[in-house]
Scaffold this motif. Structure first.
Motif, PDB file in Angstrom:
ATOM      1  N   VAL A   1       0.834  -1.201   0.000  1.00  0.00           N
ATOM      2  CA  VAL A   1       0.000   0.000   0.000  1.00  0.00           C
ATOM      3  C   VAL A   1       0.871   1.255   0.000  1.00  0.00           C
ATOM      4  O   VAL A   1       0.641   2.191  -0.774  1.00  0.00           O
ATOM      5  N   SER A   2       1.876   1.283   0.848  1.00  0.00           N
ATOM      6  CA  SER A   2       2.736   2.469   0.914  1.00  0.00           C
ATOM      7  C   SER A   2       3.488   2.681  -0.395  1.00  0.00           C
ATOM      8  O   SER A   2       3.754   3.820  -0.792  1.00  0.00           O
ATOM      9  N   GLY A   3       3.814   1.590  -1.076  1.00  0.00           N
ATOM     10  CA  GLY A   3       4.541   1.708  -2.330  1.00  0.00           C
ATOM     11  C   GLY A   3       3.730   2.305  -3.463  1.00  0.00           C
ATOM     12  O   GLY A   3       4.296   2.736  -4.478  1.00  0.00           O
ATOM     13  N   ALA A   4       2.391   2.339  -3.301  1.00  0.00           N
ATOM     14  CA  ALA A   4       1.528   2.922  -4.329  1.00  0.00           C
ATOM     15  C   ALA A   4       1.278   4.406  -4.117  1.00  0.00           C
ATOM     16  O   ALA A   4       0.692   5.054  -4.987  1.00  0.00           O
ATOM     17  N   MET A   5       1.711   4.963  -2.973  1.00  0.00           N
ATOM     18  CA  MET A   5       1.529   6.391  -2.720  1.00  0.00           C
ATOM     19  C   MET A   5       2.303   7.197  -3.762  1.00  0.00           C
ATOM     20  O   MET A   5       3.404   6.813  -4.172  1.00  0.00           O
ATOM     21  N   TRP A   6       1.757   8.341  -4.155  1.00  0.00           N
ATOM     22  CA  TRP A   6       2.341   9.132  -5.248  1.00  0.00           C
ATOM     23  C   TRP A   6       3.819   9.443  -5.027  1.00  0.00           C
ATOM     24  O   TRP A   6       4.610   9.414  -5.987  1.00  0.00           O
ATOM     25  N   LEU A   7       4.218   9.753  -3.794  1.00  0.00           N
ATOM     26  CA  LEU A   7       5.600  10.152  -3.546  1.00  0.00           C
ATOM     27  C   LEU A   7       6.564   9.047  -3.917  1.00  0.00           C
ATOM     28  O   LEU A   7       7.598   9.267  -4.566  1.00  0.00           O
ATOM     29  N   VAL A   8       6.214   7.828  -3.499  1.00  0.00           N
ATOM     30  CA  VAL A   8       7.083   6.687  -3.764  1.00  0.00           C
ATOM     31  C   VAL A   8       6.947   6.228  -5.212  1.00  0.00           C
ATOM     32  O   VAL A   8       7.951   6.015  -5.902  1.00  0.00           O
ATOM     33  N   ALA A   9       5.716   6.110  -5.674  1.00  0.00           N
ATOM     34  CA  ALA A   9       5.488   5.578  -7.023  1.00  0.00           C
ATOM     35  C   ALA A   9       6.012   6.509  -8.112  1.00  0.00           C
ATOM     36  O   ALA A   9       6.592   6.053  -9.107  1.00  0.00           O
ATOM     37  N   ASP A  10       5.839   7.820  -7.937  1.00  0.00           N
ATOM     38  CA  ASP A  10       6.173   8.770  -9.000  1.00  0.00           C
ATOM     39  C   ASP A  10       7.582   9.357  -8.886  1.00  0.00           C
ATOM     40  O   ASP A  10       8.170   9.732  -9.908  1.00  0.00           O
ATOM     41  N   TYR A  11       8.099   9.459  -7.653  1.00  0.00           N
ATOM     42  CA  TYR A  11       9.336  10.223  -7.478  1.00  0.00           C
ATOM     43  C   TYR A  11      10.492   9.422  -6.867  1.00  0.00           C
ATOM     44  O   TYR A  11      11.652   9.682  -7.196  1.00  0.00           O
ATOM     45  N   VAL A  12      10.190   8.486  -5.983  1.00  0.00           N
ATOM     46  CA  VAL A  12      11.285   7.742  -5.333  1.00  0.00           C
ATOM     47  C   VAL A  12      10.953   6.250  -5.320  1.00  0.00           C
ATOM     48  O   VAL A  12      10.753   5.649  -4.253  1.00  0.00           O
TER      49      VAL A  12
END
Length: 252
Positions: free
Chosen positions: A129-140
């Motif tokens: 779930v945390s890996g799908a957050m925009w910050l992680v998925a799109d930038y890091v």
């Protein structure tokens, strides 16, 4: 658990990682009527009960030095070798610490179960779930790759804990004073704050070039409106599921 890692990450930690009252209430409720609690990875004492006898376990001098004076000093020890006898406390607690136990994770969970007569409460993140957050998925995406290595899946944790285990979703409030990486969900500007970044283990464990790349990309996307076009609806939400989970294990 790596004391050296938190000696680096933990400087100024208490400035942006303050207790969220709602989360504190949820954690304390999960401890039930336990009067004695071992808090493993106790750090600066956030979420530590003030109305119960707490045995705080913390290997990092930097983190332990930030504990408020009204709290008992922390014992320097690691999760995989708790200096306590079997069934010597009513409950066990670990708040966003388990992913720093490295090779001692399974042993550390077993140790919590060994010393606690009653519930063991773990606060962690569901890496999917945390890996799908925009910050992680799109930038890091590198943080997602790291999280897949260091955050055990919920079913694995449940197996390690044994007994009767429930997993509760813990949505993160927009206004939470505890600025975990997940708490950036509606505040992309925080990514541009070096202090806020440094006090999250996700960013603190990334090589400098990766962090600089992510910051530059997000700064550009905020300036030209790209971020708001993609994710601006998040600014309207009061809370969001960024993957935080609370596991409560009663002995079998």
């Amino acid at each position: 658990m790596s004391p050296a890692r938190y000696d680096a990450i933990g400087r100024g930690y208490s400035g942006t990682r303050r207790e969220d009252p709602a989360l504190r209430a949820q954690l304390h409720a999960a401890l039930g009527d336990a009067r004695t609690v071992v808090n493993v990875g106790a750090g600066a004492g956030a979420y530590e009960p003030r109305d119960r006898h707490v045995v705080a376990i913390e290997p990092s001098d930097v983190m332990a030095a930030q504990r408020p004076r009204e709290l008992a000093p922390a014992i320097r020890a690691t999760a995989d070798a708790l200096p306590l006898r079997d069934a010597s406390v009513d409950a066990g607690l670990s708040v966003l610490s388990l992913h720093h136990w490295d090779a001692g994770q399974e042993r550390g969970v077993h140790e919590l179960r060994r010393v606690a007569r009653g519930p063991v409460v773990l606060l962690t993140f569901d890496r999917d779930v945390s890996g799908a957050m925009w910050l992680v998925a799109d930038y890091v995406p590198e943080i997602a790759a790291l999280d897949r290595r260091i955050f055990p899946p919920m079913d694995v944790l449940a197996r390690w804990l044994g007994g009767d285990v429930r997993v509760e979703v813990v949505p993160i409030s927009r206004d939470t004073p505890d600025w975990t990486l997940g708490a950036f969900w509606a505040h992309p500007e925080r990514v541009l704050d070096p202090v806020a970044r440094a006090n999250t283990s996700g960013f603190a464990r990334m090589p400098t070039p990766i962090v600089e790349r992510a910051v530059a990309a997000l700064e550009r996307d905020l300036a030209d409106g790209t971020w708001d076009d993609r994710h601006g609806d998040l600014r309207e939400l009061d809370e969001f599921d960024a993957g935080m989970r609370m596991l409560v294990a009663e002995p079998g």
